[in-house]
Scaffold this active site. Structure first.
Site, PDB file in Angstrom:
ATOM      1  N   ASP A  85       0.430  -1.112  -0.201  1.00  0.00           N
ATOM      2  CA  ASP A  85       0.015   0.180   0.229  1.00  0.00           C
ATOM      3  C   ASP A  85       0.694   1.285  -0.056  1.00  0.00           C
ATOM      4  O   ASP A  85       1.945   1.397   0.382  1.00  0.00           O
ATOM      5  CB  ASP A  85      -0.836  -0.040   1.482  1.00  0.00           C
ATOM      6  CG  ASP A  85      -0.234   0.441   2.568  1.00  0.00           C
ATOM      7  OD1 ASP A  85       1.002   0.464   2.490  1.00  0.00           O
ATOM      8  OD2 ASP A  85      -1.235   0.355   3.471  1.00  0.00           O
TER       9      ASP A  85
ATOM     10  N   CYS B 117       2.769  -3.452   4.202  1.00  0.00           N
ATOM     11  CA  CYS B 117       1.931  -2.113   4.032  1.00  0.00           C
ATOM     12  C   CYS B 117       2.820  -1.666   5.803  1.00  0.00           C
ATOM     13  O   CYS B 117       4.245  -1.574   5.854  1.00  0.00           O
ATOM     14  CB  CYS B 117       0.975  -2.841   4.522  1.00  0.00           C
ATOM     15  SG  CYS B 117       0.802  -3.808   6.011  1.00  0.00           S
TER      16      CYS B 117
ATOM     17  N   THR C 202       2.874  -1.701   8.635  1.00  0.00           N
ATOM     18  CA  THR C 202       3.341  -1.765  10.371  1.00  0.00           C
ATOM     19  C   THR C 202       3.276  -3.584   9.672  1.00  0.00           C
ATOM     20  O   THR C 202       4.146  -4.703  10.188  1.00  0.00           O
ATOM     21  CB  THR C 202       2.126  -2.549  10.773  1.00  0.00           C
ATOM     22  OG1 THR C 202       0.857  -2.825  10.952  1.00  0.00           O
ATOM     23  CG2 THR C 202       2.004  -1.037  11.762  1.00  0.00           C
TER      24      THR C 202
ATOM     25  N   HIS D  41      10.666 -23.795   8.849  1.00  0.00           N
ATOM     26  CA  HIS D  41       9.843 -25.422   9.834  1.00  0.00           C
ATOM     27  C   HIS D  41       8.328 -24.569   9.035  1.00  0.00           C
ATOM     28  O   HIS D  41       7.467 -25.240   9.308  1.00  0.00           O
ATOM     29  CB  HIS D  41      10.094 -24.258  10.621  1.00  0.00           C
ATOM     30  CG  HIS D  41      11.700 -24.684  12.474  1.00  0.00           C
ATOM     31  ND1 HIS D  41      11.152 -24.522  13.491  1.00  0.00           N
ATOM     32  CD2 HIS D  41      12.204 -25.477  11.696  1.00  0.00           C
ATOM     33  CE1 HIS D  41      12.573 -25.313  13.643  1.00  0.00           C
ATOM     34  NE2 HIS D  41      12.814 -25.729  12.502  1.00  0.00           N
TER      35      HIS D  41
ATOM     36  N   HIS E 251       7.961 -30.784   9.661  1.00  0.00           N
ATOM     37  CA  HIS E 251       7.414 -29.536   9.808  1.00  0.00           C
ATOM     38  C   HIS E 251       6.454 -30.136   8.567  1.00  0.00           C
ATOM     39  O   HIS E 251       5.718 -28.560   8.716  1.00  0.00           O
ATOM     40  CB  HIS E 251       8.214 -28.753   9.161  1.00  0.00           C
ATOM     41  CG  HIS E 251       9.674 -28.696  10.564  1.00  0.00           C
ATOM     42  ND1 HIS E 251       9.474 -28.101  12.110  1.00  0.00           N
ATOM     43  CD2 HIS E 251      11.244 -28.617   9.997  1.00  0.00           C
ATOM     44  CE1 HIS E 251      10.216 -27.769  12.332  1.00  0.00           C
ATOM     45  NE2 HIS E 251      11.141 -28.157  11.587  1.00  0.00           N
TER      46      HIS E 251
HETATM   47  C1  RB5 Z   1      -2.400   2.285   6.687  1.00  0.00           C
HETATM   48  O1  RB5 Z   1      -2.049   3.649   7.218  1.00  0.00           O
HETATM   49  C2  RB5 Z   1      -1.431   1.521   7.455  1.00  0.00           C
HETATM   50  O2  RB5 Z   1      -3.101   1.180   7.909  1.00  0.00           O
HETATM   51  C3  RB5 Z   1      -1.280  -0.246   6.736  1.00  0.00           C
HETATM   52  O3  RB5 Z   1      -0.328   0.676   5.965  1.00  0.00           O
HETATM   53  C4  RB5 Z   1      -1.310  -0.980   7.799  1.00  0.00           C
HETATM   54  O4  RB5 Z   1      -0.369  -0.624   8.663  1.00  0.00           O
HETATM   55  C5  RB5 Z   1      -2.038  -1.613   7.744  1.00  0.00           C
HETATM   56  O5  RB5 Z   1      -1.839  -3.121   8.631  1.00  0.00           O
END
Ligand code: RB5
Length: 152
Positions: free
Chosen positions: A12, A69, A71, A102, A137
């Site tokens: 994203d 993305c 996080t 694994h 595994h």
């Molecule tokens: C975008 O602001 C953020 O929410 C997205 O990149 C991500 O971290 C979602 O899990």
């Protein structure tokens, strides 16, 4: 890199810059990269791109994919809803290595707001080169296919 199969990648807006860097890194090893977007830092929904990459891996069109993305959490949640997808959120080299050895992870997920380019590159390098160890595994992974009656 010993791995040479094409890789599908998506992000994203929050990880667009990191995606571009990882894509360039993979290309230097002659790995073909299928980039499903995003193509700018304009606001976007991580779900749309997580679905594209997860579908590519789930259908067998691509053996492996990379999702990014902010996080890495949202992309991991989306991707793991798809059959045959084992998406691993990795922010350390140890996690990347073990998720291959694994768990036979087939999508690597990272957060562009969590780690920098240098660590991300080394995580990718480790994840690309590490091999699934099979044996016990493999028996554990077989149980993923038996969850159908419990998971809707
Ligand atoms: C975008 O602001 C953020 O929410 C997205 O990149 C991500 O971290 C979602 O899990």
């Amino acid at each position: 890199m010993k791995y040479k199969s094409p890789i599908i990648i998506g992000s994203d807006h929050a990880a667009y810059i990191l995606k571009e860097k990882i894509k360039a890194f993979l290309i230097t090893f002659d790995i073909t990269v299928e980039d499903v977007g995003v193509y700018s830092e304009d606001s976007s929904d991580y779900t749309d791109y997580g679905i594209k990459v997860a579908q590519g891996v789930s259908t067998g069109q691509f053996e492996r994919g990379v999702l990014l993305c902010g996080t890495g959490q949202g992309m991991t949640m989306v991707a793991n809803k798809f059959a045959h997808v084992r998406a691993a959120l990795c922010h350390s080299i140890f996690e990347a290595d073990m998720s291959r050895r694994h768990n036979d992870s087939n999508i690597l997920v990272m957060g562009g707001r969590v780690i920098g380019e240098g660590l991300a590159r080394e995580i990718v390098r480790t994840w690309i080169n590490a091999s699934f160890e099979g044996a016990r595994h493999k028996e554990r992974l077989k149980k993923f296919d038996m969850m159908g009656e419990h998971v809707k």
